[in-house]
Design a protein around this motif. Structure first.
Motif, mmCIF file in Angstrom:
data_model
loop_
_atom_site.group_PDB
_atom_site.id
_atom_site.type_symbol
_atom_site.label_atom_id
_atom_site.label_comp_id
_atom_site.label_asym_id
_atom_site.label_seq_id
_atom_site.Cartn_x
_atom_site.Cartn_y
_atom_site.Cartn_z
ATOM 1 N N GLN A 189 88.147 18.952 20.166
ATOM 2 C CA GLN A 189 88.175 20.065 19.230
ATOM 3 C C GLN A 189 88.693 19.655 17.862
ATOM 4 O OE1 GLN A 189 86.946 23.203 19.985
ATOM 5 N NE2 GLN A 189 86.304 22.177 21.869
ATOM 6 N N THR A 190 89.609 18.678 17.842
ATOM 7 C CA THR A 190 90.246 18.306 16.579
ATOM 8 C C THR A 190 89.986 16.863 16.170
ATOM 9 O OG1 THR A 190 92.297 17.670 17.703
ATOM 10 C CG2 THR A 190 92.105 19.965 16.991
ATOM 11 N N GLY A 191 89.655 16.005 17.141
ATOM 12 C CA GLY A 191 89.459 14.597 16.824
ATOM 13 C C GLY A 191 90.745 13.882 16.464
ATOM 14 N N GLN A 192 91.871 14.371 16.956
ATOM 15 C CA GLN A 192 93.161 13.752 16.607
ATOM 16 C C GLN A 192 93.489 12.543 17.473
ATOM 17 O OE1 GLN A 192 95.638 17.514 16.486
ATOM 18 N NE2 GLN A 192 96.387 16.555 14.631
ATOM 19 N N THR A 193 92.726 12.327 18.539
ATOM 20 C CA THR A 193 92.907 11.142 19.363
ATOM 21 C C THR A 193 91.658 10.273 19.261
ATOM 22 O OG1 THR A 193 91.962 12.132 21.360
ATOM 23 C CG2 THR A 193 94.327 12.448 20.975
ATOM 24 N N THR A 194 91.790 9.015 19.678
ATOM 25 C CA THR A 194 90.644 8.108 19.616
ATOM 26 C C THR A 194 89.493 8.628 20.466
ATOM 27 O OG1 THR A 194 92.063 6.198 19.220
ATOM 28 C CG2 THR A 194 89.870 5.761 20.101
ATOM 29 N N ALA A 195 89.779 9.029 21.696
ATOM 30 C CA ALA A 195 88.724 9.526 22.580
ATOM 31 C C ALA A 195 88.078 10.778 22.001
ATOM 32 C CB ALA A 195 89.290 9.811 23.969
ATOM 33 N N GLY A 196 88.900 11.701 21.496
ATOM 34 C CA GLY A 196 88.362 12.929 20.930
ATOM 35 C C GLY A 196 87.479 12.673 19.727
ATOM 36 N N MET A 197 87.907 11.749 18.868
ATOM 37 C CA MET A 197 87.128 11.435 17.677
ATOM 38 C C MET A 197 85.795 10.792 18.035
ATOM 39 S SD MET A 197 87.377 11.946 14.518
ATOM 40 C CE MET A 197 86.195 11.610 13.230
ATOM 41 N N LEU A 198 85.796 9.905 19.013
ATOM 42 C CA LEU A 198 84.546 9.266 19.434
ATOM 43 C C LEU A 198 83.593 10.289 20.031
ATOM 44 C CD1 LEU A 198 85.868 5.924 20.977
ATOM 45 C CD2 LEU A 198 84.580 6.218 18.837
ATOM 46 N N ILE A 199 84.114 11.257 20.762
ATOM 47 C CA ILE A 199 83.275 12.310 21.317
ATOM 48 C C ILE A 199 82.610 13.108 20.200
ATOM 49 C CG2 ILE A 199 83.352 14.529 22.514
ATOM 50 C CD1 ILE A 199 85.354 13.285 24.440
ATOM 51 N N VAL A 200 83.399 13.485 19.192
ATOM 52 C CA VAL A 200 82.860 14.251 18.062
ATOM 53 C C VAL A 200 81.720 13.486 17.387
ATOM 54 C CG1 VAL A 200 83.365 15.158 15.768
ATOM 55 C CG2 VAL A 200 84.989 15.523 17.637
ATOM 56 N N LEU A 201 81.943 12.216 17.090
ATOM 57 C CA LEU A 201 80.959 11.421 16.349
ATOM 58 C C LEU A 201 79.710 11.140 17.187
ATOM 59 C CD1 LEU A 201 83.343 8.854 14.615
ATOM 60 C CD2 LEU A 201 82.285 10.883 13.597
ATOM 61 N N LEU A 202 79.911 10.738 18.431
ATOM 62 C CA LEU A 202 78.765 10.368 19.266
ATOM 63 C C LEU A 202 77.950 11.591 19.673
ATOM 64 C CD1 LEU A 202 80.428 7.603 21.467
ATOM 65 C CD2 LEU A 202 78.916 7.322 19.498
ATOM 66 N N GLN A 203 78.592 12.723 19.849
ATOM 67 C CA GLN A 203 77.834 13.935 20.159
ATOM 68 C C GLN A 203 76.932 14.321 18.991
ATOM 69 O OE1 GLN A 203 80.084 17.531 20.882
ATOM 70 N NE2 GLN A 203 78.425 18.438 22.062
ATOM 71 N N LEU A 204 77.445 14.202 17.763
ATOM 72 C CA LEU A 204 76.611 14.490 16.593
ATOM 73 C C LEU A 204 75.430 13.536 16.515
ATOM 74 C CD1 LEU A 204 79.320 15.300 13.898
ATOM 75 C CD2 LEU A 204 77.622 16.869 14.853
ATOM 76 N N GLY A 205 75.585 12.334 17.068
ATOM 77 C CA GLY A 205 74.478 11.391 17.096
ATOM 78 C C GLY A 205 73.278 11.901 17.866
ATOM 79 N N LEU A 206 73.490 12.864 18.778
ATOM 80 C CA LEU A 206 72.375 13.439 19.525
ATOM 81 C C LEU A 206 71.420 14.230 18.625
ATOM 82 C CD1 LEU A 206 74.263 14.638 22.735
ATOM 83 C CD2 LEU A 206 72.793 12.628 22.475
ATOM 84 N N LEU A 207 71.867 14.538 17.399
ATOM 85 C CA LEU A 207 70.966 15.188 16.436
ATOM 86 C C LEU A 207 69.756 14.304 16.142
ATOM 87 C CD1 LEU A 207 73.544 16.622 13.871
ATOM 88 C CD2 LEU A 207 72.158 17.935 15.501
ATOM 89 N N THR A 208 69.950 12.984 16.157
ATOM 90 C CA THR A 208 68.841 12.060 15.931
ATOM 91 C C THR A 208 67.784 12.211 17.015
ATOM 92 O OG1 THR A 208 70.210 10.426 14.798
ATOM 93 C CG2 THR A 208 68.181 9.625 15.777
ATOM 94 N N VAL A 209 68.232 12.274 18.257
ATOM 95 C CA VAL A 209 67.299 12.407 19.381
ATOM 96 C C VAL A 209 66.556 13.735 19.308
ATOM 97 C CG1 VAL A 209 67.067 12.409 21.895
ATOM 98 C CG2 VAL A 209 68.801 10.969 20.799
ATOM 99 N N SER A 210 67.278 14.824 19.055
ATOM 100 C CA SER A 210 66.641 16.137 19.016
ATOM 101 C C SER A 210 65.674 16.249 17.837
ATOM 102 C CB SER A 210 67.692 17.247 18.953
ATOM 103 O OG SER A 210 68.530 17.103 17.830
ATOM 104 N N ALA A 211 66.046 15.712 16.667
ATOM 105 C CA ALA A 211 65.147 15.749 15.508
ATOM 106 C C ALA A 211 63.894 14.916 15.773
ATOM 107 C CB ALA A 211 65.855 15.249 14.259
ATOM 108 N N GLY A 212 64.054 13.754 16.401
ATOM 109 C CA GLY A 212 62.906 12.921 16.727
ATOM 110 C C GLY A 212 61.969 13.595 17.703
ATOM 111 N N LEU A 213 62.531 14.260 18.718
ATOM 112 C CA LEU A 213 61.698 14.978 19.691
ATOM 113 C C LEU A 213 60.953 16.134 19.035
ATOM 114 C CD1 LEU A 213 64.124 15.028 22.763
ATOM 115 C CD2 LEU A 213 61.963 13.770 22.568
ATOM 116 N N VAL A 214 61.618 16.838 18.129
ATOM 117 C CA VAL A 214 60.977 17.944 17.422
ATOM 118 C C VAL A 214 59.828 17.440 16.544
ATOM 119 C CG1 VAL A 214 61.322 19.643 15.575
ATOM 120 C CG2 VAL A 214 62.934 19.510 17.485
ATOM 121 N N ALA A 215 60.061 16.335 15.828
ATOM 122 C CA ALA A 215 58.995 15.764 14.995
ATOM 123 C C ALA A 215 57.773 15.416 15.839
ATOM 124 C CB ALA A 215 59.514 14.525 14.262
#
Length: 301
Positions: A66-92
């Motif tokens: 929720q906050t990205g204040q820990t290493t694990a939390g921050m990696l989750i935030v960043l890598l989850q946003l990376g799924l936007l690439t997959v969804s945008a590619g599938l939509v295209a």
């Protein structure tokens, strides 16, 4: 050609793959479908991981995310946003019947421009660190031991690259291309994706009275990245500026109250310190303008 040139002929090549299926209903449907795919992919990936963890561990990870204040939390935030690439590619591919690669532009040119602009941005960042002032009113505070930070650095850089590339592919790739295929005016294809990008950075619960200022900053950043994309004909320069900017803000010096899990240092004030944040936001805004100009110079080389 002048650094101030607004010759957007390269943008025509960038947009051309979107012109076969430019209908606005496809774009609207694509955005809804993309959001759904993003949620489904997030649930599938993280749900599968969470099933092999204890409930207490899952609860802790979700809280960190929720906050990205820990290493694990921050990696989750960043890598989850990376799924936007997959969804945008599938939509295209599914909605517009075109290759996901076309969201980036010519890959060889994009790679070259990314490298050139990244090097220019790294040099600019180094100069800004050397020049005064050397603090933010009070000394910045160490957030992580140097040895641990260096061990995490390769993973952090990859995670930030995934996150920033995903945002550029969605906003300056998919949305900008599809709007430009239908509307010729930059006021539409340049501004509208930037406004959506800015609204995504509206955080009233964290930033208080500065929330709209931060959203406006993000909107202007989006317009400048749209300009770089139109000027270069690929996402390479925008990806580079976005990447180095976020490395500076998330991996080098972050705010202490949010998104600090990968940072070596944290600022002496957080997003909730409204007066101090308000004083430094104009400085940050000027730095973004300088970054944009440096990137424009770099792609002329």
């Amino acid at each position: 050609m002048s650094v101030w040139s607004f010759d957007y002929r390269p943008h025509r090549r960038f947009v051309s793959p979107a012109e076969a299926k430019p209908q606005i209903w496809r774009l609207c449907f694509g955005l809804v479908l993309g959001a759904g795919l993003f949620l489904v992919l997030s649930q599938l990936i993280f749900g599968s991981l969470f099933r092999v963890m204890t409930p207490a561990t899952v609860e802790a990870i979700l809280a960190d995310g929720q906050t990205g204040q820990t290493t694990a939390g921050m990696l989750i935030v960043l890598l989850q946003l990376g799924l936007l690439t997959v969804s945008a590619g599938l939509v295209a591919f599914m909605v517009h019947k075109r290759s996901p690669i076309t969201l980036i532009g010519d890959l060889t040119q994009a790679r070259r421009q990314f490298v050139v602009v990244t090097l220019a941005m790294v040099l600019l960042t180094a100069v800004l660190w050397i020049l005064p002032p050397w603090d933010f009113g009070d000394p910045i505070q160490r957030n992580m031991a140097t040895g641990r930070w260096l061990l995490l650095l390769p993973v952090a850089l990859i995670a930030v690259l995934i996150q920033t590339s995903a945002e550029e592919i969605l906003f300056r790739g998919y949305i900008q291309q599809q709007l430009a295929a239908k509307f010729k005016s930059p006021l539409v294809w340049m501004v509208l994706p930037a406004v959506l990008f800015g609204l995504g950075h509206y955080m009233p619960s964290s930033a208080g009275s500065n929330a709209w200022t931060i959203a406006l900053w993000a909107t202007v950043f989006g317009v400048l990245m749209a300009d770089l994309t139109a000027r270069s004909g690929t996402l390479g320069p925008a990806m580079a500026v976005h990447f180095v900017n976020n490395v500076s803000a998330l991996v080098l010096v972050s705010v202490p109250d949010e998104m600090s899990g990968l940072a070596l240092f944290v600022l002496p004030f957080g997003l909730g310190d409204e007066a101090q944040m308000a004083a430094w936001l104009p400085v940050d805004f000027v730095m973004i303008l300088v970054s944009w100009l440096v990137a424009r110079l770099a792609i002329r080389a």
